[in-house]
Design a protein around this motif. Structure first.
Motif, PDB file in Angstrom:
ATOM      1  N   LYS A  44      10.055  -5.492  -7.421  1.00 10.28           N
ATOM      2  CA  LYS A  44       9.977  -6.556  -8.435  1.00 10.28           C
ATOM      3  C   LYS A  44       8.559  -6.690  -8.940  1.00 10.28           C
ATOM      4  O   LYS A  44       8.284  -7.460  -9.831  1.00 10.28           O
ATOM      5  CB  LYS A  44      10.375  -7.892  -7.814  1.00 10.28           C
ATOM      6  N   GLN A 138      11.911 -13.084 -10.898  1.00  9.04           N
ATOM      7  CA  GLN A 138      11.368 -11.714 -10.871  1.00  9.04           C
ATOM      8  C   GLN A 138      12.480 -10.674 -10.902  1.00  9.04           C
ATOM      9  O   GLN A 138      12.364  -9.654 -11.570  1.00  9.04           O
ATOM     10  CB  GLN A 138      10.548 -11.502  -9.591  1.00  9.04           C
ATOM     11  N   VAL A 141      13.923 -10.665 -14.570  1.00  8.62           N
ATOM     12  CA  VAL A 141      13.035 -10.139 -15.607  1.00  8.62           C
ATOM     13  C   VAL A 141      12.614  -8.689 -15.321  1.00  8.62           C
ATOM     14  O   VAL A 141      12.715  -7.823 -16.192  1.00  8.62           O
ATOM     15  CB  VAL A 141      11.798 -11.061 -15.722  1.00  8.62           C
ATOM     16  N   ASN A 142      12.156  -8.435 -14.099  1.00  5.24           N
ATOM     17  CA  ASN A 142      11.544  -7.128 -13.813  1.00  5.24           C
ATOM     18  C   ASN A 142      12.532  -6.053 -13.391  1.00  5.24           C
ATOM     19  O   ASN A 142      12.294  -4.870 -13.594  1.00  5.24           O
ATOM     20  CB  ASN A 142      10.485  -7.266 -12.714  1.00  5.24           C
ATOM     21  N   ARG A 144      16.309  -6.467 -13.695  1.00  3.93           N
ATOM     22  CA  ARG A 144      17.517  -6.413 -14.538  1.00  3.93           C
ATOM     23  C   ARG A 144      17.215  -6.522 -16.031  1.00  3.93           C
ATOM     24  O   ARG A 144      18.107  -6.445 -16.855  1.00  3.93           O
ATOM     25  CB  ARG A 144      18.500  -7.531 -14.143  1.00  3.93           C
ATOM     26  N   HIS A 145      15.933  -6.795 -16.360  1.00  2.00           N
ATOM     27  CA  HIS A 145      15.509  -6.899 -17.762  1.00  2.00           C
ATOM     28  C   HIS A 145      16.302  -7.961 -18.536  1.00  2.00           C
ATOM     29  O   HIS A 145      16.749  -7.742 -19.658  1.00  2.00           O
ATOM     30  CB  HIS A 145      15.581  -5.527 -18.458  1.00  2.00           C
ATOM     31  N   VAL A 146      16.481  -9.087 -17.880  1.00  2.26           N
ATOM     32  CA  VAL A 146      17.183 -10.222 -18.492  1.00  2.26           C
ATOM     33  C   VAL A 146      16.243 -11.420 -18.454  1.00  2.26           C
ATOM     34  O   VAL A 146      15.684 -11.727 -17.407  1.00  2.26           O
ATOM     35  CB  VAL A 146      18.463 -10.580 -17.673  1.00  2.26           C
ATOM     36  N   ARG A 147      16.064 -12.108 -19.614  1.00  2.00           N
ATOM     37  CA  ARG A 147      15.230 -13.313 -19.608  1.00  2.00           C
ATOM     38  C   ARG A 147      16.074 -14.477 -19.108  1.00  2.00           C
ATOM     39  O   ARG A 147      17.174 -14.690 -19.624  1.00  2.00           O
ATOM     40  CB  ARG A 147      14.760 -13.632 -21.028  1.00  2.00           C
ATOM     41  N   GLN A 167       4.486 -12.904 -15.589  1.00  5.67           N
ATOM     42  CA  GLN A 167       5.557 -11.955 -15.892  1.00  5.67           C
ATOM     43  C   GLN A 167       6.590 -12.561 -16.852  1.00  5.67           C
ATOM     44  O   GLN A 167       7.174 -11.857 -17.674  1.00  5.67           O
ATOM     45  CB  GLN A 167       6.193 -11.465 -14.583  1.00  5.67           C
ATOM     46  N   GLN A 170       5.063 -12.117 -20.163  1.00  5.65           N
ATOM     47  CA  GLN A 170       5.195 -10.711 -20.584  1.00  5.65           C
ATOM     48  C   GLN A 170       6.608 -10.417 -21.084  1.00  5.65           C
ATOM     49  O   GLN A 170       6.804  -9.578 -21.946  1.00  5.65           O
ATOM     50  CB  GLN A 170       4.871  -9.774 -19.410  1.00  5.65           C
ATOM     51  N   ALA A 171       7.583 -11.144 -20.512  1.00  2.00           N
ATOM     52  CA  ALA A 171       8.974 -10.914 -20.915  1.00  2.00           C
ATOM     53  C   ALA A 171       9.308 -11.647 -22.216  1.00  2.00           C
ATOM     54  O   ALA A 171      10.437 -11.594 -22.688  1.00  2.00           O
ATOM     55  CB  ALA A 171       9.919 -11.373 -19.803  1.00  2.00           C
TER      56      ALA A 171
END
Ligand SMILES: Cc1cc2nc3c(=O)[nH]c(=O)nc-3n(C[C@H](O)[C@H](O)[C@H](O)COP(=O)(O)OP(=O)(O)OC[C@H]3O[C@@H](n4cnc5c(N)ncnc54)[C@H](O)[C@@H]3O)c2cc1C
Length: 368
Positions: A44, A138, A141-142, A144-147, A167, A170-171
């Motif tokens: 993560k 984490q 976002v890091n 699963r790339h889901v906000r 992070q 960043q997302a």
């Protein structure tokens, strides 16, 4: 039943370090983790680590994880994923299960590296959708790339809270504020500087009172606290947010160690309840070692080196390393761990660790 020289539970940095060192020395090693990918928290962590070359400075957490996996493969470690260890019995049998099967195995040495669980807070509305922990944020976002939402309030200014806030930015999310109940930021100044430069206010002596929303989080009520963490009436404020991210510390995941019969101890600065252990990670149960966050909350680099130390200890006890070889390797690893514990936070942990080791020796000598 399959038998191994070493069974390691938990494939985070500590478990990987332990498996690599014992595997490299020639031990047959099983490394089991309940997740579908190894690396524990490392995967993560998308930021670059700092410190020395020996501690992978300049390398991102997930890249360190990949390097460790390659090392584990070269050391012929058998890695079983999606495998939860649920039982450890008096005769040394370990029971584990996957979605499809339950199986038993036995190891001459057992190294527990089960990590930690995140602490939470109790306040009205804390079960509303949108109220999550830092680790969950984490993962979303890091990994699963889901906000998780569009505007967050983060509770806790320790390193995890500060890093997760950055992070989230960043997302592409807004971070409305970081709340900290203490009068000053508790994480590293370098992380705090980064979020402040990005325009995030860090509100010290502030806490969360309530999470509000019809069906999901819509707003957060915050207020100031005094030096004894008592609420200061009349200081309540409402912040609009759809995500409230709780980052208020970690507690060692001690259940398996307790199941084994390891004597437990309590140490606030190391995260609370944890198994009593020595400088070389021995517990009060013969042939059971602990490493990483389970032996006290520190950082990923310390967890990795503690794991390596446990792996060397097991390999030496199995007769796979000579006394001179293991002493040399242990000295090397111990000096890296000592360097990690030299900073302001590290010194506090070093002192706490020394108290645990001393109580371990008292216990083994019959004094506790
Ligand atoms: C949310 C969060 C963010 C963090 N961010 C940072 C950071 O940015 N930088 C930093 O240096 N440190 C950070 N840390 C701390 C650092 O990640 C830990 O110190 C380090 O990962 C500890 O390593 P570990 O191997 O002990 O535990 P972990 O990395 O947590 O690994 C333990 C593994 O054991 C598995 N496990 C547990 N019980 C069982 C069981 N019964 N059967 C099978 N598997 C099991 C877990 O699922 C997990 O995969 C963070 C920690 C958390 C929780």
């Amino acid at each position: 039943m399959k038998t191994y020289d070493v069974i390691v539970v938990g494939a985070g940095p500590a478990g990987l370090g332990a498996a690599i060192e014992s595997g490299k020395a020639g031990a047959s090693v099983l490394l089991a983790d309940e997740n579908d990918q190894p690396g524990g928290q490392l995967f993560k962590q998308i930021h670059k680590f700092f410190g020395s070359h020996d501690h992978y400075a300049g390398t991102r957490g997930f890249q360190i994880g990949q390097q460790l996996l390659e090392e584990a493969a070269r050391a012929h470690v058998e890695i079983r994923l999606s495998t939860r260890v649920w039982g450890i019995f008096e005769d040394g049998t370990v029971s584990a299960c996957t979605e499809d099967e339950s199986f038993r195995c036995r190891g001459t040495w057992l190294i527990l590296a089960t990590g930690a669980t995140e602490n939470s807070l109790v306040f009205p509305g804390n079960t509303l959708p949108g109220v999550i922990t830092a680790g969950a944020a984490q993962t979303m976002v890091n990994l699963r790339h889901v906000r998780p939402g569009s505007r967050a309030v983060v509770v806790g200014s320790g390193n995890v809270g500060l890093i997760v806030s950055y992070q989230l930015l960043q997302a592409g999310m807004d971070v409305a504020a970081i709340l900290e109940a203490a009068p000053q930021v508790t994480g590293y100044a370098v992380h705090a500087g980064k979020v402040r430069r990005a325009g995030v206010p860090v509100l010290c002596s502030h806490t969360v009172l309530e999470a509000r929303g019809e069906r999901e989080l819509e707003e957060v009520v915050v207020a100031q606290v005094d030096g004894q963490f008592r609420l200061i009436p009349g200081t309540e404020e409402v912040i609009q947010a759809d995500t409230l991210c709780i980052s208020v510390g970690l507690t060692p995941r001690w259940e398996l160690a307790a199941l084994c019969g390891c004597k437990m101890d309590f140490c606030g600065p190391l995260g609370g309840r944890l198994p009593l252990h020595s400088e070389t990670l021995e517990t009060t149960c013969p042939h059971v070692l602990v490493a990483g966050d389970l032996s006290g909350i520190e950082e990923a680099s310390t967890a990795l080196d503690e794991g390596r130390l446990a792996g060397v200890h097991a390999a030496a006890a199995l007769g796979l390393l000579s006394t001179a070889e293991s002493a040399e390797r242990e000295r090397e690893i111990q000096s890296r761990i000592a360097a990690l514990r030299q900073g302001a936070f590290g010194r506090k942990r070093q002192t706490s660790k020394e108290q645990i080791w001393s109580r371990y020796h008292q216990h083994q000598g019959g004094g506790l």
